[in-house]
Design an enzyme around this catalytic site. Sequence first.
Site, PDB file in Angstrom:
ATOM      1  CG  ASN A  91      -1.424   1.329   1.613  1.00 18.59           C
ATOM      2  OD1 ASN A  91      -2.332   1.869   0.994  1.00 18.59           O
ATOM      3  ND2 ASN A  91      -0.809   1.925   2.645  1.00 18.59           N
ATOM      4  CE1 TYR A 156       0.345   8.309  -6.312  1.00 21.15           C
ATOM      5  CE2 TYR A 156      -1.351   8.222  -7.992  1.00 21.15           C
ATOM      6  CZ  TYR A 156      -0.901   7.891  -6.733  1.00 21.15           C
ATOM      7  OH  TYR A 156      -1.699   7.139  -5.904  1.00 21.15           O
ATOM      8  CE  LYS A 160       0.261   4.487  -6.674  1.00 22.45           C
ATOM      9  NZ  LYS A 160       0.401   3.481  -5.587  1.00 22.45           N
ATOM     10  CB  THR A 188      -9.244  10.961  -4.956  1.00 24.27           C
ATOM     11  OG1 THR A 188      -8.325  11.237  -6.009  1.00 24.27           O
ATOM     12  CG2 THR A 188      -8.895  11.835  -3.766  1.00 24.27           C
TER      13      THR A 188
HETATM   14  C1  1HS Z   1      -3.916   9.401  -5.365  1.00 25.51           C
HETATM   15  C2  1HS Z   1      -4.908   8.446  -5.898  1.00 25.51           C
HETATM   16  O1  1HS Z   1      -4.255   7.339  -6.405  1.00 25.51           O
HETATM   17  C3  1HS Z   1      -5.829   9.039  -6.877  1.00 25.51           C
HETATM   18  S1  1HS Z   1      -5.079   9.704  -8.330  1.00 25.51           S
HETATM   19  C4  1HS Z   1      -6.011  11.199  -8.566  1.00 25.51           C
HETATM   20  C5  1HS Z   1      -7.294  11.003  -9.285  1.00 25.51           C
HETATM   21  S2  1HS Z   1      -8.332  12.328  -9.235  1.00 25.51           S
HETATM   22  O2  1HS Z   1      -9.375  12.069  -8.234  1.00 25.51           O
HETATM   23  O3  1HS Z   1      -7.657  13.560  -8.940  1.00 25.51           O
HETATM   24  O4  1HS Z   1      -8.930  12.442 -10.541  1.00 25.51           O
END
Ligand code: 1HS
Length: 257
Positions: A91, A156, A160, A188
């Site tokens: 995680n 990021y 991922k 998120t």
């Molecule tokens: C940090 C997490 O993995 C979410 S990535 C950000 C996606 S968004 O909600 O800003 O479109």
Amino acid sequence: MAGRLAGRVAVVTGGGGGIGGAAAKLFAEEGAAVAVLDVAAAAAKETVDAIQQAGGTAIAVTADITDARAVDAVFDRIERELGSVGVLYNNAGVNSAGSVVDAEEDDWDRCMAVNVKGTFLCARAAARQMVRSGKGSIVNQGSVAALVGVANFAAYCASKGAVVALTRSMSVDLAPKGVRVNAICPGTVYTPLMEPMLTARGGGDLEKGLAMTTAKYPIGRLGTPAEIANVALFLSSDEAAFLTGSVVAADGGMTSQ
Ligand code: 1HS
């Protein structure tokens, strides 16, 4: 203790808080002996204290997951103190800042080191124990950022995407050895990890950034740590015995639009 992880030794990285803290507590409620691994010793201890107060079994362990020797040493310690690792929830992760035009090299390197190399090193150390015992489940933390482009989040997103590809690669190699490997792609979840990104999105206004982000989710809200922990529990348990190499979006419909 009865439960969906009864008799298992589980490692949760980044278990000191947020999604990892929720997962560590849930895994312990489901009967696992949990190693709460966090770079912050005090945070890991806090989660362990909560588990022990609830009658569960847990130890706090600290390592920089980008350091192979430290990771191998900590997994050896977990095996000695709790037994062979049967569940790993990879995680731990860090954020990044900026588009490809303005992202800093240091930020890119840190994001790749923690999110990709850290996931690899912990998976390697756990998988070696799991292969020896002929069974195990690894859950890697992907993100919706692996599936769609997220603005000003270049490193990021790339990290991922790599975690998802690594998950598929590992699942193919380890399936014949009794070890399943899956990924969760959360939308998120409001945790401290997200605050800098949300604040930047809102032009320095966290509340505005939160509202702009919530608008991206058809379900009309962000996720909670417990909702992602429940997916991690399912994938870790025998209920998911036929799932390996699966990439499970837990995102309130965000990537279905
Ligand atoms: C940090 C997490 O993995 C979410 S990535 C950000 C996606 S968004 O909600 O800003 O479109």
